[in-house]
Design an enzyme around this catalytic site. Structure first.
Site, short mmCIF file in Angstrom:
data_model
loop_
_atom_site.label_atom_id
_atom_site.label_comp_id
_atom_site.label_asym_id
_atom_site.label_seq_id
_atom_site.Cartn_x
_atom_site.Cartn_y
_atom_site.Cartn_z
N SER A 132 0.83 -1.19 0.00
CA SER A 132 0.00 0.00 0.00
C SER A 132 0.87 1.24 0.00
O SER A 132 2.07 1.19 0.29
CB SER A 132 -0.90 0.01 1.23
N LYS A 133 0.24 2.31 -0.31
CA LYS A 133 0.90 3.59 -0.44
C LYS A 133 1.54 4.04 0.87
O LYS A 133 2.54 4.73 0.88
CB LYS A 133 -0.16 4.62 -0.86
#
Ligand code: GLU
Length: 488
Positions: free
Chosen positions: A243-244
């Protein structure tokens, strides 16, 4: 003929996982002489980001992932989905649902409080024909739902995950057509893959739970089901889903930082696939030759930025070694990270020294700063930990004397290009090393302060490399500054 597709939703940038999916499809197509199509799945109007499709197409192009057909846009095919869904209604395999959002929310809340898995309660399944006609005539908002068969096992074989079996009673009467007339992903993907003659669906593991719904639709339409190949999840190093929050995940970000497309592709090819050899550096042609879906793993693959850095650095070093066309291109790109317009020779010298240590190109901006402007450093930094002020001054003066004695004009020590670097280093170690010994100093009394004086940094390239980049005048100037700092 076999056909694969990449079907991104235009919801923003191209995720590194999306790039891997695109790459595997591309490799499959090239290694099996199959066709490869691009389909933009833009049926979710609420998540649509303007121009995201163009960005995805551009990014794929940069990576050399070319498609043979498309791009197709689902938003331009609404009539096709509507036609098919009407067919299902006619055959009693789908039904109109007029339930309001409030009713559905209420229903879901109740189910959850009763510890049941929330699913549609088929409230609208038994509406009479007349009632439906009337509601349609009054333009009441509605969706169209799939009518699940009762107690039916849905079985399919995924090429990576093996046999998957689920009973229809554990599924939901999925919405097929939304109230805005757009299809849901499930309907559109099945209709399109069928209409576009896709034979192999290669996509991320997150779509595996949706696949039984798709299988059911294939069966309801009496269509042949394609092969399914789901790719393992991409994970952060702590094994959570990539994920970011833990770093960049947009392919564009990596390109912007100056990672090489070929190095990124090489690295991500290994995220879920293993050629079962120890070879790590693969060109796209070699990937095409060795790619085989039978060698795709089930286990989640960790996206490790350190490893990507290693691949990229390896590619940069090879390009610099080969000095081919790619090298000239890289040099031109490197240029934009330097504050001055440098002559070709100087540009190359700097690039050759700094590129041997970088992970990605944009690091040049930071790592080259000391060349253009000597940082203001603490004089204490000049003194090696096993040395003292007196010896340091002696060492630096010795360096001053030694370097002054090497004429600048026509002297390979200062002027010759990359070829001589090795000799330059040896020269310094041999001849200057000799002088150090003669003067009863240790190498650390002179080499360390010389390096710090030249760079102003705690960590930097070697003295020989910096001398070569800076040239005689600037090098002596910096040694002078250092001596002044030491109060002489
Ligand atoms: N549109 C889906 C996505 O954005 C593609 C799913 C599929 O390949 O079937 O990931």
């Amino acid at each position: 003929m076999n056909k694969v597709r990449f079907a991104p939703s235009p919801t923003g940038y191209l995720h590194i996982g999306g790039l891997r999916t695109a790459l595997y499809n591309y490799l499959f197509a090239k290694s099996n002489k199959a066709k490869f199509l691009l389909r933009i799945e833009d049926t979710d109007q609420t998540r649509h980001v303007k121009d995201a499709d163009q960005q995805i197409i551009e990014t794929l192009k940069t990576f050399g992932i070319n498609f043979d057909e498309g791009p197709f846009y689902q938003s331009q095919r609404l009539e096709i989905y509507q036609k098919y869904v009407k067919q299902l209604i006619k055959e009693d395999k789908a039904y109109y649902c007029f339930c309001t959002k409030e009713r559905l929310d209420e229903m879901r809340k109740k189910q959850i409080s009763e510890k049941r898995i929330p699913k549609y309660d088929r409230h609208c399944l038994n509406l009479s024909k007349e009632k439906i006609e009337e509601k349609l005539k009054n333009k009441e908002p509605h969706v169209i739902r799939l009518r699940l068969p009762d107690n039916k096992d849905i079985i399919f074989k995924d090429k990576v995950y093996g046999e998957i079996k689920i009973n229809s009673k554990d599924m939901d009467d999925q919405v097929l057509l939304k109230s805005d007339g757009y299809p849901t992903y499930h309907l559109a993907v099945v209709v399109d893959d069928h209409e576009m003659d896709v034979t192999h669906i290669i996509r991320g593991e997150e779509w595996l739970p949706s696949t039984p719904k798709h299988i059911l639709l294939y069966q309801m339409f009496n269509w042949e089901t394609p092969e399914f190949i789901h790719l393992p999840l991409l994970l952060n190093p702590d094994k959570s889903k990539l994920s970011k929050r833990q770093g960049d995940v947009a392919a564009e970000e990596f390109l912007n930082k100056g990672y090489l497309p070929e190095a990124i592709l090489n690295y991500i090819a290994f995220l879920g696939w293993n050629p079962k050899t120890t070879k790590e550096i693969y060109s796209v042609e070699e990937l095409i030759k060795d790619f085989d879906i039978a060698k795709i793993n089930k286990a989640g693959a960790i996206f490790d930025i350190e490893k990507l850095n290693w691949f990229n650095a390896e590619y940069v070093r090879n390009i610099v070694k080969e000095k081919g066309e790619r090298y000239q291109k890289l040099l031109a790109e490197a240029k934009k990270y330097f504050p001055l317009d440098l002559d070709q020779n100087k540009l190359e010298n700097i690039f050759i020294v700094l590129s041997s240590r970088l992970n990605y190109l944009s690091e040049l901006e930071e790592s080259s700063k000391f060349i253009f402007e000597l940082p203001n450093y603490d004089p204490q930094m000049l003194i090696f930990k096993k040395s003292d002020q007196e010896k340091t001054i002696k060492g630096l003066k010795l360096a001053q004397l030694f370097l002054t004695g090497i004429p600048e004009k026509d002297e390979p020590f200062w002027s010759e290009g990359p070829k001589l670097y090795q000799n330059l280093n040896e020269y310094l170690v041999d001849y200057f090393g000799e002088k150090i010994k003669e003067n009863d100093l240790n190498p650390g009394d002179a080499f360390w302060p010389l390096r710090v004086a030249l760079s102003g940094l705690d960590k930097s390239p070697s003295p020989a490399e910096i001398l070569w980049i800076l040239g005689k005048k600037e090098s002596l100037n910096r040694i002078n500054i250092a001596l002044k700092k030491l109060d002489t």
